[in-house]
Design an enzyme around this catalytic site. Structure first.
Site, PDB file in Angstrom:
ATOM      1  N   TRP A  47      36.467  39.106  39.120  1.00  0.00           N
ATOM      2  CA  TRP A  47      37.107  39.241  40.874  1.00  0.00           C
ATOM      3  C   TRP A  47      35.816  40.165  41.109  1.00  0.00           C
ATOM      4  CZ3 TRP A  47      40.720  36.561  42.354  1.00  0.00           C
ATOM      5  CH2 TRP A  47      41.440  35.493  41.827  1.00  0.00           C
TER       6      TRP A  47
ATOM      7  N   LYS B  83      50.513  39.744  39.166  1.00  0.00           N
ATOM      8  CA  LYS B  83      49.947  39.945  37.658  1.00  0.00           C
ATOM      9  C   LYS B  83      51.320  40.400  37.254  1.00  0.00           C
ATOM     10  CE  LYS B  83      46.464  37.507  39.252  1.00  0.00           C
ATOM     11  NZ  LYS B  83      45.347  37.904  40.405  1.00  0.00           N
TER      12      LYS B  83
ATOM     13  N   ASP C  17      40.508  48.261  41.850  1.00  0.00           N
ATOM     14  CA  ASP C  17      40.982  46.721  41.585  1.00  0.00           C
ATOM     15  C   ASP C  17      41.741  46.858  40.875  1.00  0.00           C
ATOM     16  OD1 ASP C  17      42.625  43.794  41.199  1.00  0.00           O
ATOM     17  OD2 ASP C  17      40.624  43.256  41.743  1.00  0.00           O
TER      18      ASP C  17
HETATM   19  C1  LIG Z   1      44.556  37.557  41.444  1.00  0.00           C
HETATM   20  C2  LIG Z   1      43.356  38.545  41.193  1.00  0.00           C
HETATM   21  C3  LIG Z   1      43.121  38.786  42.461  1.00  0.00           C
HETATM   22  C4  LIG Z   1      43.324  37.830  43.741  1.00  0.00           C
HETATM   23  O1  LIG Z   1      45.090  38.304  44.010  1.00  0.00           O
HETATM   24  P1  LIG Z   1      45.425  37.573  44.937  1.00  0.00           P
HETATM   25  O2  LIG Z   1      46.743  38.047  45.798  1.00  0.00           O
HETATM   26  O3  LIG Z   1      45.834  36.040  44.479  1.00  0.00           O
HETATM   27  O4  LIG Z   1      44.381  37.665  46.480  1.00  0.00           O
HETATM   28  C5  LIG Z   1      42.248  40.077  42.842  1.00  0.00           C
HETATM   29  N1  LIG Z   1      41.962  40.522  41.381  1.00  0.00           N
HETATM   30  C6  LIG Z   1      42.365  40.504  40.350  1.00  0.00           C
HETATM   31  C7  LIG Z   1      42.042  41.526  39.355  1.00  0.00           C
HETATM   32  C8  LIG Z   1      42.811  39.450  40.443  1.00  0.00           C
HETATM   33  O5  LIG Z   1      43.866  39.311  39.191  1.00  0.00           O
END
Ligand SMILES: *Cc1c(COP(=O)(O)O)cnc(C)c1O
Length: 361
Positions: free
Chosen positions: A103, A197, A173
């Site tokens: 990511w 998530k 993030d």
């Molecule tokens: C799933 C995820 C993303 C992407 O998320 P979307 O909402 O599908 O764009 C980005 N960063 C991390 C750490 C993730 O787990």
């Protein structure tokens, strides 16, 4: 088990608290006497305004978000933030990124389209199985921000100690660890994450941004990509993801009720320990991450034999455990044990894997 639901170990969209799902069910046909479902409501209505206001206040309470931070409810997922962050935050056109997995790698690729990206540390040499030492990085003075992915959902590493940014803005993030433990918001300039998530339904990103980082001089940038647009409109410049905001608001209230993020962290540590203890004792399964940097949320593990991995996945599925197949870049298996995964689910999975191991000696 009530409702005959499975234990869902998906990395996202992922399992949600049953109590929240029940509440939503009960409000489905007529939300609090409004005569309609939240899905059918105008986002400009009083009743909806109260839903979004309460959601914002509840996440502020949970994370003790200081007043000089805005909370934005945006669309485009976490992925759009890979672009919005450099577009809005690169004043000098330069940022430092730490590469710790899939990511952060994706975020780096997008930021490179906007400006200069310095990858000051990386764990690529060992397939992202650890967090590099970031206590004394080489950070140019004119760096606009330092970027991390605080929990790598695919590789299963997490930051237990934030990098030394040497006074620069930290951007994180937190998608796969959002609200999993207390967070000192003022350590950061921006915290963001997709909610699917660890919080609610897909289609919503929450961005917590320090006010002085929101610029109003970016008039060349498409209006929708400017943080100032959303901050100035209370996240309602256009129709927001009303439903996801409503559901996330329910989850915030649920977390407050069970004792907030301190209580949640305790449970998460307990659950992860059950699983890692099992991995450390097992003669068949091995965790792929160094013990110091193991995620509380996403646990990748392997047998070392692809065919055997596939057998385990089929075995767990037949026993009622879903979504344990690892990401293709790591292989093997991955158990995502987010906030809403009950401890009983983790215990049951461990029992199932122990049984498999005993039967395949
Ligand atoms: C799933 C995820 C993303 C992407 O998320 P979307 O909402 O599908 O764009 C980005 N960063 C991390 C750490 C993730 O787990």
């Amino acid at each position: 088990m009530k409702y005959n639901r499975t234990y869902n170990f998906s990395a996202g969209p992922a399992t949600m608290p049953e109590e929240v799902l029940e509440e939503i069910r009960d409000e489905m046909m007529n939300y609090k006497g409004s005569g309609m479902c939240v899905m059918e409501m105008s986002h400009r209505s009083k009743v909806y305004q109260q839903i979004i206001d309460e959601a914002e206040q509840d996440i502020r309470d949970l994370m003790s978000i200081p007043d000089n931070y805005k909370v934005l409810f945006l669309q485009g997922g976490a992925t759009l933030q890979f672009s919005m962050i450099p577009m809005n935050l690169m004043k000098n056109g330069k940022a430092v990124y730490i590469e710790t997995g899939a990511w952060s790698k994706k975020a780096i690729a997008e930021a490179k389209k906007v400006g200069e990206v310095i990858v000051a540390a990386s764990s690529k040499d060992k397939n992202y199985t650890y967090i590099p030492d970031c206590s004394d990085l080489d950070i140019p003075e004119d760096t606009d921000y330092v970027y991390i992915c605080e929990n790598e959902t695919i590789h299963g590493v997490t930051w237990n100690k934030l990098p030394n940014t040497k006074g620069h803005v930290l951007v994180s993030d937190q998608s796969s660890m959002f609200l999993s433990k207390p967070c000192n918001v003022s350590d950061y300039g921006v915290i963001y994450g997709g909610v699917q998530k660890n919080i609610g339904p897909a289609g919503l990103a929450i961005v917590i941004i320090r006010e002085d980082l929101i610029r109003d001089d970016l008039t060349d940038l498409p209006v929708y990509l400017q943080y100032s647009t959303h901050a100035g409109a209370g996240s309602m410049y256009n129709t927001p993801n009303c439903w996801a905001i409503y559901v996330c608001g329910k989850v915030f209230k649920y977390l407050k009720k069970i004792g907030g993020l301190e209580a949640m962290e305790k449970i998460n540590i307990e659950k992860a320990k059950i699983f890692y203890d099992f991995l450390d004792e097992s003669k068949m399964f091995v965790g792929t991450v160094v013990p110091e940097d193991r995620s509380l949320m996403n646990i990748p593990f392997v047998t070392g034999d692809k065919d055997l991995d596939a057998e385990v996945i089929a075995y767990t599925k037949a026993a009622g455990f879903e979504n344990l197949k690892g990401h293709k870049s790591v292989g093997g298996l991955r158990a995502s044990v987010y906030n809403a995964m009950p401890k009983d689910g983790v215990i049951a999975l461990v029992e199932c894997l122990k049984k498999f191991e005993a039967e395949h000696k």
